[in-house]
Motif scaffolding. Sequence first.
Motif, PDB file in Angstrom:
ATOM      1  N   ASP B 148       0.846  -1.182   0.000  1.00 19.49           N
ATOM      2  CA  ASP B 148       0.000   0.000   0.000  1.00 19.49           C
ATOM      3  C   ASP B 148       0.888   1.240   0.000  1.00 19.49           C
ATOM      4  O   ASP B 148       1.591   1.516   0.959  1.00 19.49           O
ATOM      5  CB  ASP B 148      -0.872  -0.063   1.265  1.00 19.49           C
ATOM      6  N   GLU B 149       0.828   1.977  -1.109  1.00 15.30           N
ATOM      7  CA  GLU B 149       1.752   3.094  -1.252  1.00 15.30           C
ATOM      8  C   GLU B 149       1.505   4.210  -0.248  1.00 15.30           C
ATOM      9  O   GLU B 149       2.356   5.054  -0.024  1.00 15.30           O
ATOM     10  CB  GLU B 149       1.660   3.670  -2.670  1.00 15.30           C
ATOM     11  N   THR B 150       0.321   4.211   0.342  1.00 16.54           N
ATOM     12  CA  THR B 150       0.069   5.271   1.311  1.00 16.54           C
ATOM     13  C   THR B 150       0.830   5.019   2.606  1.00 16.54           C
ATOM     14  O   THR B 150       0.957   5.900   3.423  1.00 16.54           O
ATOM     15  CB  THR B 150      -1.428   5.377   1.641  1.00 16.54           C
ATOM     16  N   ARG B 151       1.325   3.799   2.794  1.00 16.14           N
ATOM     17  CA  ARG B 151       2.083   3.522   4.013  1.00 16.14           C
ATOM     18  C   ARG B 151       3.488   3.130   3.622  1.00 16.14           C
ATOM     19  O   ARG B 151       3.921   2.019   3.826  1.00 16.14           O
ATOM     20  CB  ARG B 151       1.414   2.393   4.795  1.00 16.14           C
ATOM     21  N   PHE B 152       4.201   4.114   2.996  1.00 12.88           N
ATOM     22  CA  PHE B 152       5.447   3.731   2.351  1.00 12.88           C
ATOM     23  C   PHE B 152       6.511   3.250   3.337  1.00 12.88           C
ATOM     24  O   PHE B 152       7.413   2.534   2.971  1.00 12.88           O
ATOM     25  CB  PHE B 152       5.966   4.860   1.460  1.00 12.88           C
ATOM     26  N   ILE B 153       6.387   3.624   4.608  1.00 11.67           N
ATOM     27  CA  ILE B 153       7.331   3.138   5.615  1.00 11.67           C
ATOM     28  C   ILE B 153       7.317   1.598   5.636  1.00 11.67           C
ATOM     29  O   ILE B 153       8.327   0.962   5.915  1.00 11.67           O
ATOM     30  CB  ILE B 153       6.911   3.660   7.015  1.00 11.67           C
TER      31      ILE B 153
END
Lengths: 606, 364
Positions: B148-153
């Motif tokens: 999920d790119e929104t949670r790149f961490i």
Amino acid sequence: MPDSPHIRLLPPDVANKIAAGEVVERPASVLKELFENAIDSGATQVGVAIVAGGARLVSVADNGSGMDRDDALLSVERHATSKIREADDIGHIRTLGFRGEALAAISSVCRFRLCTRRASDLAGSELIMSGGKVQDLREAGCPPGTLIEVRDLFFNMPARRKFLRSPQTETGHLRQTFLVHALGCPAVGMSLTIDGRDAWALAGGSTHGERIRELFGREMMEGVRPVEGRSEAASLTGFVSLPTLNRGDRGEQYVFINGRPSSAPVINYAIREAYHNLLADGRHPYVFLFIELPPEAVDVNVHPTKREVRFRQPSDIRDLIISGIRRALMESGGEFIRGKTDPSVFVEAVSIPAQTAFSSFKVDDLPPTRILGYPHPSAPENGATPSARRQEPEAADPLVPQREPPGATGGKSPWAWCRIVGQVGGLYVLMETDDGYVVMDPHAAHERVLFEKFMNSVAGGTIESQGLLVPESVELPPRDAMLVRKNLDLLKKMGIGVSEFGGDTFMVDALPAGFNDVRIREMLADVAHHLETLGERGSHTRWREEAIAQAACKAATKARDRLSLAELERLVVQLAATEMPYTCPHGRPTLIHTSFKELAKRFGRE
Amino acid sequence: MKIVISKDAVMSGLQMVHGVVNVRPTLPVLSNVLFQAQDEKLWMTTTDLEVTMRCAVEAKISKGGATTLPARRLLSIIRELPADNIEIEVDEKNSASISCGASFFKILGLPEDEFPAIPKYDGGTTFTVDQKVLKEMLQKTFYAASNDETRFILNGTYVSFKGNKMTLVATDGRRLALTEHEMEFPKESESEAIIPTKAVNELLRVLKDEGTVKIHMTKNQAGFEVNDVLLITKLIEGTYPNFKQVIPGQCEHRIPIEREAFLAALKRVALLTSDKASSIKLTFGKNKLKISAQSPDIGEAHETVPIKYMGKEMVVAFNPDYIMEPLRNLMTDEIFVEMTDELSPGVIKCDVPFIYVLMPMRVG
């Protein structure tokens, strides 16, 4: 003809009741008027108390200038005011109120009590009225300033009283009114008590930034940037959210002109322009703008509630806002382009800016032809023209088997067969079907598929929700928080594991299965917004379920920007199997169909 | 530049590096592989500006030099060449003539200086680990990372060298995989990094079962060196979540299960889940585990697996992929499933340092 209808001047109490219809719509409008009077009186501390959604009591106490006995009596007369003296004064009003209608109107529709004392007077005055008639006027001991109590609003107008909504709803409106005025006057200390419990106690002498932090929380302040601007006539200050912090409605846009909460089409236009290209369609920023300009340059006397204003030079204001916001966003540098690194644990504070949402949508390696077939009851397999065309692309790619979807529902599908031709504009999917071509918006299509699946499992009671390793805490704006709080049980039933965590903060520890890439904060804000727009229908669970599902599906598909071809094919098959394949749950189209007939016509072949 | 090289050598080099090349790169030169011929070696380099991969193969060099050539096209040409000895000559306009037996190709390249500079690391610390150890550790964890790119961490594998241990962690917020390996290094070398998933995938292709790998850790990039292969990756910037709080301290039941039989049964039953999102139900009963799935529009399936369990009956639902993935990537014969109740996280362990935590699903 004993009762011939002569034209008569209405007695003052009737006129007041009519005026009350305009000014006093609901308890929140009472609060607004009393609040403005308190602030105009130069108060540094204003205390508000409400009981039972304001239907039982709205009281406002201030430590402002106060009135003497005669003024107190005069204040409840119509068109009696200390704020202006002659017509010319209307042109340069510095006070919030000026029409001199409010107290007359309010006191005519409630049991009214006013206690007031000027600091220099020995004794104060107490005025008691009921339905606009003075019951008592006497000397009374009270602190300097004014206390007004409005009890049993509309007690003498049963029709109006019936229109009051549930206490929770009215309390929500009252909170919002309080919040708006608290934002507008950070220098004034304020407190709000709801049904005897302290809801807010805001320190006086604050700056706008401090007040926003107090009302909306720390997280919000991290997502906004200060705005400053100045033109010849006007000055602009405030805060606007980075494009990463956005929501599905304009509900959290607060604009104040000379301290007065205001709106004007030109301001909305300017905000939209300033965020042009930065936000996807239908997304709106959080905005807190404070505009100061000479009173002559703005006309607030458009409507009795003074909400909407007109500017002498609207273009000046528009340019000021656009340039101010743009500068603020620019100064934050690449911060919102890259997304911000938030060290806090497992918190999805970071989101990809909406502007990249479309450009990053990629369908990996689309091969030239693939066919997705559907059982079509009416079309004979060995028929002449349709099947001839149908064989053609298949022959071009013999390795790809014809896919027969499991759930396709016969004649109801939008096409008998279709073939994905490719992708246009980096987003839309182009498909050839049996009788024309179709352009599909994959976002909208995915939303529809998810929505029907979700609603089916809600209806069937088979909702599954996936637990999160670490629950996520989300702080919501007050109005959103109230709506979420009211629907906690329903949200839980629908697989969104949300619970209260004190104040306006919520913990989310589970999401419906399949909702993996959801930005939880956005989802809850959208859920609140959808619930709010339900209005009257909100009393039916089914409508509320749909509203929640709509919002959740929207949030879940927004992050789905990358689809592989296999996913895309599955999406096409699933969409064809839905009950309403032609629109997304919000009513936007998912498919645009053009028939070969129409093409032929357009090319002049017919 | 003029070289003679064996087909096998070019193929092995190109196959090693071409995975880094993006299908639709932002700069045209990023579709290309950089060729540098010197000292009887042909160095090949590819990059997507995040991950850079470099390797050397033997070649007979008549004239040194450098150029860049389209990587995928080159690979498909070399693969089809008829004989073993390939002659590559590149003129000053960067067009490469490739002759091999009776075949001749001319392909157009781009100048060397358009290719991004190869990242260098200064400072940082170096660790040496057996390739096999690192490979197995990565395999046991990488699949749990988030896409999920929104949670790149979380879009990578966390690697830390601390307390005389190398620790690898990956999680997507629903499940978490962790492995550890004891090793010795001075306290001042302690460091940590988040390696992007793409680099991990490439690394898994590079690592073999023998020999060692040198790991260079700096503030914003990490390098992995295996003989003549070098992989340099930018790190995901940010603080990795405190994963320790997710790992349950104790459990009620520790149930040994035979891994392969369990996995095979799960695979069969999972065929009857309607899509990725629906759950598979595990019913722990006396000495038997019942695995079941049903979906209203397909049907149902169940299977029992013998286990050693004497506690009270317990029913818990999981996402089938989340429970199968660790089983696929472990090698031990026996695993341990640790459970407390229906709503607490389940834990999978085995006899090597490995912990997998997974949140159950609630079924309405």
